[in-house]
Design an enzyme around this catalytic site. Structure first.
Site, PDB file in Angstrom:
ATOM      1  N   PRO A  22      -0.690   2.263  -0.050  1.00 46.40           N
ATOM      2  CA  PRO A  22      -0.536   2.024   0.797  1.00 46.40           C
ATOM      3  C   PRO A  22       0.518   1.026   2.213  1.00 46.40           C
ATOM      4  CG  PRO A  22      -1.788   0.638  -0.175  1.00 46.40           C
ATOM      5  CD  PRO A  22      -0.752   1.063  -0.613  1.00 46.40           C
ATOM      6  N   ASP A  45       7.492  10.933   2.614  1.00 48.56           N
ATOM      7  CA  ASP A  45       7.201  10.924   4.066  1.00 48.56           C
ATOM      8  C   ASP A  45       7.324   9.908   4.457  1.00 48.56           C
ATOM      9  OD1 ASP A  45       5.833  13.456   2.667  1.00 48.56           O
ATOM     10  OD2 ASP A  45       3.559  12.750   2.359  1.00 48.56           O
ATOM     11  N   LYS A  67       5.414  13.859   7.696  1.00 48.58           N
ATOM     12  CA  LYS A  67       4.692  14.767   8.468  1.00 48.58           C
ATOM     13  C   LYS A  67       3.904  13.484  10.117  1.00 48.58           C
ATOM     14  CE  LYS A  67       3.380  18.671   6.751  1.00 48.58           C
ATOM     15  NZ  LYS A  67       3.633  18.507   4.781  1.00 48.58           N
ATOM     16  N   GLY A  98       3.109   8.566   0.669  1.00 49.68           N
ATOM     17  CA  GLY A  98       1.932   7.168   0.607  1.00 49.68           C
ATOM     18  C   GLY A  98       1.083   7.428  -0.228  1.00 49.68           C
ATOM     19  N   GLY A  99       0.443   6.234  -0.136  1.00 43.24           N
ATOM     20  CA  GLY A  99      -1.374   6.485  -1.286  1.00 43.24           C
ATOM     21  C   GLY A  99      -0.886   6.708  -2.962  1.00 43.24           C
ATOM     22  N   ASP A 100      -1.921   8.188  -2.866  1.00 41.40           N
ATOM     23  CA  ASP A 100      -1.971   8.626  -3.918  1.00 41.40           C
ATOM     24  C   ASP A 100      -1.753  10.092  -3.670  1.00 41.40           C
ATOM     25  OD1 ASP A 100      -3.194   8.950  -6.919  1.00 41.40           O
ATOM     26  OD2 ASP A 100      -3.494  10.173  -6.051  1.00 41.40           O
ATOM     27  N   ILE A 103      -4.749  12.211  -2.998  1.00 43.46           N
ATOM     28  CA  ILE A 103      -5.875  12.169  -2.134  1.00 43.46           C
ATOM     29  C   ILE A 103      -5.219  11.883  -0.506  1.00 43.46           C
ATOM     30  CG2 ILE A 103      -7.217   9.954  -1.089  1.00 43.46           C
ATOM     31  CD1 ILE A 103      -8.041  10.084  -4.019  1.00 43.46           C
ATOM     32  N   THR A 128      -4.905   4.175  -3.153  1.00 41.79           N
ATOM     33  CA  THR A 128      -5.000   4.716  -2.233  1.00 41.79           C
ATOM     34  C   THR A 128      -4.908   4.258  -0.963  1.00 41.79           C
ATOM     35  OG1 THR A 128      -5.891   6.816  -1.854  1.00 41.79           O
ATOM     36  CG2 THR A 128      -7.519   5.570  -2.746  1.00 41.79           C
ATOM     37  N   MET A 180      -7.464   9.411   8.645  1.00 39.97           N
ATOM     38  CA  MET A 180      -6.727  10.533   9.219  1.00 39.97           C
ATOM     39  C   MET A 180      -7.963  11.358  10.694  1.00 39.97           C
ATOM     40  SD  MET A 180      -4.786  13.751   7.168  1.00 39.97           S
ATOM     41  CE  MET A 180      -6.088  13.593   6.071  1.00 39.97           C
TER      42      MET A 180
END
Ligand code: SAH
Length: 274
Positions: A22, A45, A67, A98-100, A103, A128, A180
């Protein structure tokens, strides 16, 4: 868009789909770090932190394909094609997310392209955002007294075309983590209230979790949209909805560099949490 490969030739490279976690660079896994050290090309990303990008070796090609809502970024089909092309020209191609990656990371979609092109790959999981947020904001996602389960859902704009199962998410014994979702906070709030989730359900909105800029805004489902509309809220941010949020008052150990004591956003709840 059709993916272009080199007919009659197999890609010599391998694609590593890696989760960068994260934000906090120390949350990168040892495996991710090792693979990154050997990368020849890295497609990353917008969510990948600067500190993590700084770990990419100098000789490696760095390609931003990020994105971000509202900003220009490469289309998914372009990213897929780029991954395939790089695997034909480079040895170790890292796709850093980013994260996992599995997911809400479209990792599955990208791998489908890789598989179709006959390219070798491995997946390295990452922490995540929900786990990072939970740890650094002091909100256990499950707890025997408050929540027997947790759901990770997307609050993305496709809500109208694919209706959300608010009834399932309204279960008071379940923690809800919304990725999101900030722009749709009002729709999410209304969906949950209509399905019977209590307006008093505690809510935390955590922004830039695990970084020195982390901010936590605590309130209730009733004022979740106000929390989300707070001009001080910086993206990315995650919503955690459920009784477990009450534990943040006592389990919150992480002191980010910002001075904003954001729990004071809702003085009543902040007082209860103290
Ligand atoms: N694959 C990523 C999620 C990508 S979707 C993962 O596993 O974490 C992007 C959403 O993740 C953002 O809109 C936000 O809701 C959340 N997110 C990612 N990083 C975050 C962070 N450091 N703090 C808070 N939310 C974050």
């Amino acid at each position: 868009m059709e993916i272009v490969t080199l007919p009659g030739q197999a890609a010599k490279g391998k694609v590593w789909l890696i989760g960068a976690g994260p934000g906090d660079v120390d949350l990168l896994t040892v495996k991710a770090y090792r693979v990154l050290q050997n990368a020849d090309a890295v497609l990353y990303d917008a969510l990948v932190s600067e500190e993590i990008l700084a770990l990419i070796p100098k000789h490696a090609e760095k390609i931003a394909v990020g994105k971000r809502a509202g900003k220009h970024s490469a289309a998914q089909s372009e990213i897929n094609q780029l991954l395939v092309t790089k695997a034909f020209t480079r040895k170790n191609v890292v796709r850093l997310k980013g994260g996992d990656p599995f997911i809400f990371g479209r990792g599955g979609e990208e791998l489908e392209t890789i598989v179709a092109a006959g390219i070798d790959f491995e997946v390295v999981p990452g922490i995540t955002a929900a786990s990072g947020t939970a740890a650094y904001a002091g909100i256990p996602l499950t707890h025997r007294d408050y929540a027997q389960g947790v759901s990770f859902i997307t609050g993305h704009c496709k809500l109208e075309s694919r209706p959300m199962d608010w009834q399932a998410y309204a279960n008071p014994n379940n923690t809800l983590v919304v990725y999101m979702g900030i722009l749709n906070a009002e729709i999410i709030k209304q969906g949950l209230l209509d399905a019977g989730r209590s307006a008093a359900t505690p809510v935390a909105i955590v922004s830039k979790a695990t970084t020195s800029a982390q901010q936590t805004f605590i309130g209730s489902l009733q004022n979740m949209d106000e929390l989300a509309n707070n001009p001080e809220l910086v993206m990315p941010a995650l919503m955690v909805i459920g009784e477990v949020v009450e534990l943040a008052g006592s389990l919150n150990w992480f002191t980010p560099n910002n001075t904003n004591d954001s729990q004071l956003n809702n003085p009543e709840l902040a007082a209860q949490l103290k």
